[in-house]
Design a protein around this motif. Structure first.
Motif, PDB file in Angstrom:
ATOM      1  N   TYR A 385       1.007  -1.454   0.297  1.00 42.46           N
ATOM      2  CA  TYR A 385      -0.488   0.120  -0.066  1.00 42.46           C
ATOM      3  C   TYR A 385       0.847   1.057  -0.100  1.00 42.46           C
ATOM      4  O   TYR A 385       0.209   2.718  -0.181  1.00 42.46           O
ATOM      5  N   TYR A 387       2.260   3.439  -2.337  1.00 39.56           N
ATOM      6  CA  TYR A 387       1.507   4.014  -3.178  1.00 39.56           C
ATOM      7  C   TYR A 387       2.161   5.130  -4.074  1.00 39.56           C
ATOM      8  O   TYR A 387       2.797   4.990  -5.291  1.00 39.56           O
ATOM      9  N   LEU A 424      -4.424   6.266  -6.811  1.00 41.55           N
ATOM     10  CA  LEU A 424      -4.283   6.177  -5.517  1.00 41.55           C
ATOM     11  C   LEU A 424      -4.262   6.953  -4.353  1.00 41.55           C
ATOM     12  O   LEU A 424      -4.053   7.380  -3.010  1.00 41.55           O
ATOM     13  N   ASP A 556      -9.476   0.678  -3.253  1.00 49.05           N
ATOM     14  CA  ASP A 556     -10.077   2.227  -3.454  1.00 49.05           C
ATOM     15  C   ASP A 556     -11.544   2.585  -2.995  1.00 49.05           C
ATOM     16  O   ASP A 556     -11.628   3.084  -2.684  1.00 49.05           O
ATOM     17  N   MET A 594      -3.603   5.521   1.733  1.00 46.61           N
ATOM     18  CA  MET A 594      -4.116   5.817   0.753  1.00 46.61           C
ATOM     19  C   MET A 594      -4.554   7.493   1.341  1.00 46.61           C
ATOM     20  O   MET A 594      -6.211   8.074   1.438  1.00 46.61           O
TER      21      MET A 594
END
Length: 912
Positions: A385, A387, A424, A556, A594
């Motif tokens: 994760y 991103y 993201l 998402d 995120m």
């Protein structure tokens, strides 16, 4: 008290330390001479603290000081005291006396001794006598800075004074860099009554305040976060970085390299090797690159740790300060850097750290190795994760692209993945660039699905950046066959983009849901359920969507669910449930990397619900924390709107105006939330014409009848409040006619969609009461049921005005007292002031002169000072004086309040 504790606007984050110094001086005056030690690293603000302390003192306090020079054995003995004594003699006019040793330095004291009488003990006694003579009739602060560089003679004299001063009112303030181990500092630190201050780094909020003072403008949260991280809260470095780029500022480099350049050659070389690794390096990797381990390496590392250049971190070492690492790295020659990076790449080649390998290989010039390492590293970043890191690594892949290097993917694959990663991470602008490049490379006729995916990504990126993604989705739909799952997914995305225009979004949501049910595609089904469920108020659909989304590998989409849930809970009046759902979503967004994208959007939902629930302090904290993550433009716009609205409700017009200026001309965002803020701010600033212009713009927009009623009606309420503030019957009639037409259109839209929100019903009731000045008890009941304290207090206030006009003072008082408790609990200062005005006993008409009555009558007609002057044949400045006197006599903060009091109390007669 001796000290006034006044703080300059540029002086930030040191109020506690300033108070401690002031307390030390008070103790010196009341209990006897005292010592204060101020410790802190270079640049942390020791001198700035002394300067501010000096500035804050009463004029009767005498301050003298000296500075120890960085000369070591070559330092002039007693150098700081020569400055101190010269100041005392020059400014105090000390008469000649028994200063035979001091007279060798200062002939004005009389005849000097023969150079042997009494030795240095006699010199110390004379310094002591002089200081106490000066302190006989006024308090004296003696400062000596940079004591860590003091020569032995200065230290000895200071120790003598600290032990032998007896006259009250003398404070010795000594600054130094830590530690206090050994010698004079250790002795003074153990001395009873010594005040010890250790200046810590500034927090992020104080760094922001310092940057605002330096730049003369409010810095964006991302800049504050970057400067805080790089400076580690050191005020000197903050100042140096304020206008600098990524390189270490020249005015800080020499200070940062002072320690490293004084190291022995082996230790300096090891520090350089560590700097190439980054801010942190594991012990085994460092040993392998350095080429040796064991006692020799340990001794060098111990030297670096003892010199506070490195600190231990888990199984390795980190630089104490990021800027130290940067300065050491930048001090290397290009060839040195390349060779060291190559050594790191070789050490990492067979390891399990592809991201590090890629960085070192690229810096060493090995492009093929860097490319082969960067591609799998990007996949790992996505899996964890990370991103933003994935975006960085994919950018490296594209920069190093070589079709002859086998990766198992082509350039279009990389561009597609980079566009999605940017979505993201929240880096929408760069994502659009990647999608553009992919669309330029793909053959849309031969690979329509691939092109449609890129269009979907670009549309989502554009929508989140500036709400312009619909055209891309419509174009993508034309490339896909009817009934396909990819088409169903696109329909769901398109429908979400069409919100809040519910009548346009609903057909696409329903088609997406039908496709999802028919094909069994969970992603498409979730999108359809979210849309149809939110538009119809069906929580069961949202519950089903959440259960399906939890089983999908799409963070998402999963984090989209709480946005719809929070919206539905808010419209149903369950604000606390909305807050809980959005807050849990924020937590998960941060866990999944995120926080800057979906987390910022969820913070907007949470902040809105918290404001409605009256939990304003929590709302402020959530909004500000999210703004510090540097969210994308659309999210930042929504957050700033809420911050501005909350500031307005609390009476901070400066902060509200700053937020309004930031959002007034921004692209995208909620037009209606924006104009509500701008309209109400204009009223608060006494600019009713501007308020009318903003309201006109909002009412004229045809989209007002297409968005959900609970989003539209607050704008109408803001307009009604603005018109009531003008006290213009004509304007009120015009508004009634315009709003009636809008109300009918909104009701028709609601009937088609089957919308029946509790929150919207309360807005309708309040709007009707504002227009008709009746039905306030119904409005009060609505907001009491919803537990929205601000709207409840507002309706109680207006209801009290109505019953007061009817002569019911006791009924008005009961309403006003409840409203006052609510407003004070919220710290809603403007409303609290209005309530207090209405609770105040009727002012005596005799307090106004005949001319002031005339002016007040014209104020109630809405005339400006210039118009009043023309009507009464007086100058505008004279009219302004009359207006000022009237406001003072009536206890009104604004012309609007004065007019309201005049009409309520019958002080101005009927407006002409």
């Amino acid at each position: 008290m001796v000290a006034q504790r006044v703080v300059s606007p540029v002086f930030v984050g040191r109020s506690e330390e300033l108070s401690k110094l002031a307390a030390a001086l008070d103790a010196a005056v009341e209990q006897g001479p005292a010592v204060a030690l101020v410790a802190g690293e270079a640049g942390i603000g020791k001198s700035r603290l002394l300067a501010e302390f000096t500035r804050s003192l009463d004029p009767g306090v005498r301050v003298v000081g000296g500075v120890c020079a960085e000369l070591g054995r070559d330092a002039l003995p007693y150098a700081p005291f020569l400055t101190v004594l010269r100041s005392l003699l020059r400014d105090e006019g000390v008469t000649p006396g028994p200063y035979r040793r001091l007279a060798r330095w200062f002939p004005e004291l009389g005849e000097s001794g023969d150079g042997t009488e009494g030795g240095k003990h006699r010199l110390y006694e004379e310094v002591l006598t002089l200081i106490e003579q000066v302190a006989a009739d006024r308090s004296l602060v003696v400062t000596v800075e940079d004591l860590h560089w003091a020569d032995a003679a200065t230290c000895e004299l200071l120790g003598f004074l600290a032990r032998n001063l007896t006259r009250p009112g003398v404070l010795l303030v000594l600054t130094h860099r830590p530690p206090e181990a050994g010698g004079l500092l250790s002795e003074l630190a153990r001395r009873p009554g010594t005040a010890r201050l250790r200046l810590a780094p500034l927090g992020e909020r104080d760094v922001g305040r310092q940057l605002a003072a330096i730049l003369d403008t409010e810095p964006d949260p991302a800049t504050v976060g970057r400067v805080h991280e790089r400076s580690d809260g050191n005020p000197l470095f903050v100042e140096a970085l304020a206008r600098a780029g990524e390189r270490t500022p020249d005015d800080a480099r020499d200070l940062l390299l002072d320690g490293p350049r004084s190291l022995r050659s082996p230790a300096r070389e090891l520090l350089s090797i560590a700097s190439v690794a980054g801010e942190r390096v594991g012990h085994r990797l460092l040993a392998e690159v350095a080429g040796h381990d064991g006692a020799e390496l340990d001794a060098l590392l111990r030297e670096l740790v003892d010199r506070s250049l490195l600190v231990t971190a888990d199984d390795g070492y980190a630089f104490r300060h990021a800027l130290i690492r940067d300065a050491v790295y930048e001090d290397l020659l290009p060839g040195e850097r390349a060779r060291l990076h190559a050594r790191y790449a070789e050490a990492l080649r067979d390891g399990d750290a592809p991201a590090e390998l890629a960085a070192h290989a690229r810096a060493a010039g090995d492009r093929a190795l860097a490319l082969q390492a960067a591609w799998p590293a990007a996949g790992r970043a996505r899996g964890s994760y990370a991103y933003a890191e994935q975006v960085r690594l994919l950018g490296m892949v594209l920069d190093l692209w070589d079709p002859d290097v086998p990766l198992g993917a082509d350039r279009i694959d990389v561009l597609t993945e980079a566009a999605e990663a940017c979505m993201l991470s929240g880096d929408y602008a760069h994502g659009i660039e990647y999608a553009d490049a992919g669309l330029a490379a793909v053959d849309q006729q031969r690979e329509p699905e691939r092109a449609a995916l890129l269009l979907e990504h670009r549309g989502r990126l554009r929508h989140r950046l500036n709400a312009t993604g619909v055209a891309d989705w419509e174009r993508a739909l034309k490339l896909l066959p009817a009934g396909s799952t990819q088409r169903g997914r696109l329909l769901g995305v398109l429908a979400m983009g069409l919100l809040p225009e519910a009548n346009r979004a609903r057909p696409s949501f329903e088609e997406a849901l039908a496709i999802g049910r028919a094909t069994g595609d969970a992603t498409v089904t979730v999108r359809g359920l979210l849309g149809v469920g939110s538009l119809t108020g069906d929580l069961d659909m949202l519950t089903e969507a959440r259960a399906l989304a939890e089983r999908l590998d799409s963070n998402d989409l999963f984090l989209t669910v709480p946005m719809y849930e929070a919206t539905l809970h808010t419209r149903a009046g369950d604000h606390n449930r909305a807050v809980a759902v959005a807050s849990e979503g924020i937590r998960l967004a941060r866990r999944y990397g995120m926080g800057r994208s979906r987390g910022a959007e969820l913070a907007r939902y949470a902040g809105h619900a918290l404001i409605l629930a009256g939990r304003w302090d929590q709302a402020s904290a959530v909004l500000e924390e999210s703004l510090r993550t540097d969210p994308p433009p659309q999210s930042r716009l929504g957050l700033r709107l809420l911050v501005g609205y909350l500031s307005l409700l609390r009476g901070d017009l400066r902060a509200a105006a700053g937020a309004a200026a930031a959002v007034e001309h921004s692209a995208g965002g909620s037009l209606f939330a924006r104009h509500r803020l701008l309209c109400l701010l204009a009223v608060a600033q006494g600019a009713p014409e501007r308020a009318d212009a903003f309201l006109d713009r909002a009412l004229a927009d045809p989209a007002l009848t297409r968005i959900h009623s609970s989003d539209a009606r607050p704008v109408l309420v803001a307009g009604a409040l603005a018109q009531r503030a003008r006290l213009s019957p004509r304007a009120g009639r015009e508004l009634r006619e315009r709003v009636a037409a809008r109300q009918a259109q909104l009701a028709a839209t609601d009937a088609v969609l089957g919308v029946d929100g509790v929150l919207d019903g309360a807005w309708q009731t309040m709007l009707r009461a504002l227009i008709e000045d009746d039905g306030w008890d119904h409005a009060v009941a609505s907001w009491r049921q919803l537990r929205q304290p601000y709207e409840l207090a507002l309706c109680l206030f207006h209801g009290a005005r109505t019953v007061l006009a009817a002569g019911d003072r006791s009924g008005a008082t009961a309403r006003l007292r409840e409203a006052a408790r609510l407003a004070e609990g919220l710290r809603a200062a403007p409303l609290a002031r209005q309530i207090a005005q209405l609770l105040r006993p009727r002012p005596a008409q005799e307090g106004l002169t005949e001319r002031e009555h005339e002016v007040l009558r014209l104020i109630t007609e809405g005339l400006s000072n210039r118009q009043i002057a023309a009507r009464l044949h007086i100058s505008p400045s004279t009219a302004g004086v009359h207006v000022s006197h009237i406001l003072t006599k009536l206890g009104a903060a604004t012309r609007t309040e004065a007019a309201a009091i005049a009409i309520r109390e019958g002080l101005a007669g009927s407006p002409r």
